[in-house]
Motif scaffolding. Structure first.
Motif, short mmCIF file in Angstrom:
data_model
loop_
_atom_site.label_atom_id
_atom_site.label_comp_id
_atom_site.label_asym_id
_atom_site.label_seq_id
_atom_site.Cartn_x
_atom_site.Cartn_y
_atom_site.Cartn_z
N ILE A 80 40.51 33.42 35.55
CA ILE A 80 41.22 33.51 36.84
C ILE A 80 42.72 33.59 36.63
N ASN A 81 43.25 32.77 35.74
CA ASN A 81 44.70 32.76 35.51
C ASN A 81 45.18 34.06 34.88
N SER A 82 44.38 34.62 33.98
CA SER A 82 44.80 35.85 33.31
C SER A 82 44.72 37.07 34.23
N TYR A 84 45.35 36.74 37.68
CA TYR A 84 46.00 36.36 38.94
C TYR A 84 46.76 37.55 39.52
N PRO A 85 46.65 37.79 40.85
CA PRO A 85 45.93 37.01 41.87
C PRO A 85 44.58 37.63 42.27
N TRP A 86 43.98 38.47 41.43
CA TRP A 86 42.86 39.28 41.85
C TRP A 86 41.54 38.51 41.98
N GLU A 88 41.60 35.15 43.10
CA GLU A 88 41.81 34.04 44.02
C GLU A 88 40.81 34.17 45.17
#
Length: 218
Positions: A80-82, A84-86, A88
């Motif tokens: 999720i962090n790599s 971001y923001p797709w 979320e």
């Protein structure tokens, strides 16, 4: 195809009783394991009244890793962090067709290529408390501190995993696990919790079904 298995985990020392039901609907059974590709397991968090717990997703991933060490499961938070923001809650893809929209974005497409994703698994659900009863009093007297009473509460877990074949942009299967159980807290001087592992049982049930689907040894 749907298979339903009813499991009963009997009461053990310091453990309550848990009932578990697993539903499996498979549309396209794989002929081999994941191979050198990877799998990511993500929790759905778009509902207004709940989020699928991060620790539950981690538990399912750990179950798969332990069951087949050749399966590379990407850490959810890292993924999720790599990206971001797709990924979320407000932007995460809800349909397999939405993947094409994301692969049109060059940085996102590159990250997908780097991960070599074969399956994206979405888990939707939560664990809730269903009931509680009883009472307990604690106090300090000449002989020392202590508690007396009896309490009980119930929990229920309902989770569904939707398996997307990332390469084919298609939904290929679903697995659902529902568990419920009653926990107890008797106290004569010292409270002794007897906890029903409701969420852990749901994790093991869901994880085992996903492992059977993904493993080359299934």
């Amino acid at each position: 195809m749907m298979n339903r298995t009813l499991l009963l985990a009997l009461t053990v020392v310091l453990g309550g009783c848990v009932n578990a039901t697993v539903d499996e609907m498979t549309f396209n059974e794989p002929t081999a394991g994941v191979g050198d590709a990877s799998v990511v397991i993500l929790g759905r968090r778009h509902a207004a009244d709940y989020d699928t717990e991060f620790d539950f997703i981690e538990c399912v991933g750990d179950h798969i890793r332990r069951g087949d060490k050749t399966i590379r499961v990407v850490d959810e938070l890292e993924f999720i962090n790599s990206l971001y923001p797709w990924f979320e809650p407000r932007t995460a893809p809800m349909r397999t067709q939405d993947i094409n929209r994301l692969t049109d974005i060059p940085p996102v497409a590159k990250r997908f290529d780097d991960l070599d994703l074969e399956y994206m698994i979405w888990v939707d659900g939560k664990t809730i408390e269903t009931n509680s009863a009883g009472s307990m009093t604690c106090g300090v007297g000449p002989g020392g501190a202590g508690c007396f009473g009896f309490g009980t509460w119930g929990n229920a877990s309902d989770y569904e995993a939707t398996i997307w074949n990332f390469t084919d942009r298609a939904e290929v299967g679903r697995v659902a696990a529902s568990t419920s159980g009653q926990s107890y807290m008797p106290a004569v001087i010292v409270p002794i919790p007897i906890i029903a592992p409701v969420q852990d049982t749901a994790c093991e049930s869901l994880g085992e079904q996903l492992l059977k689907y993904l493993s080359a040894n299934h």
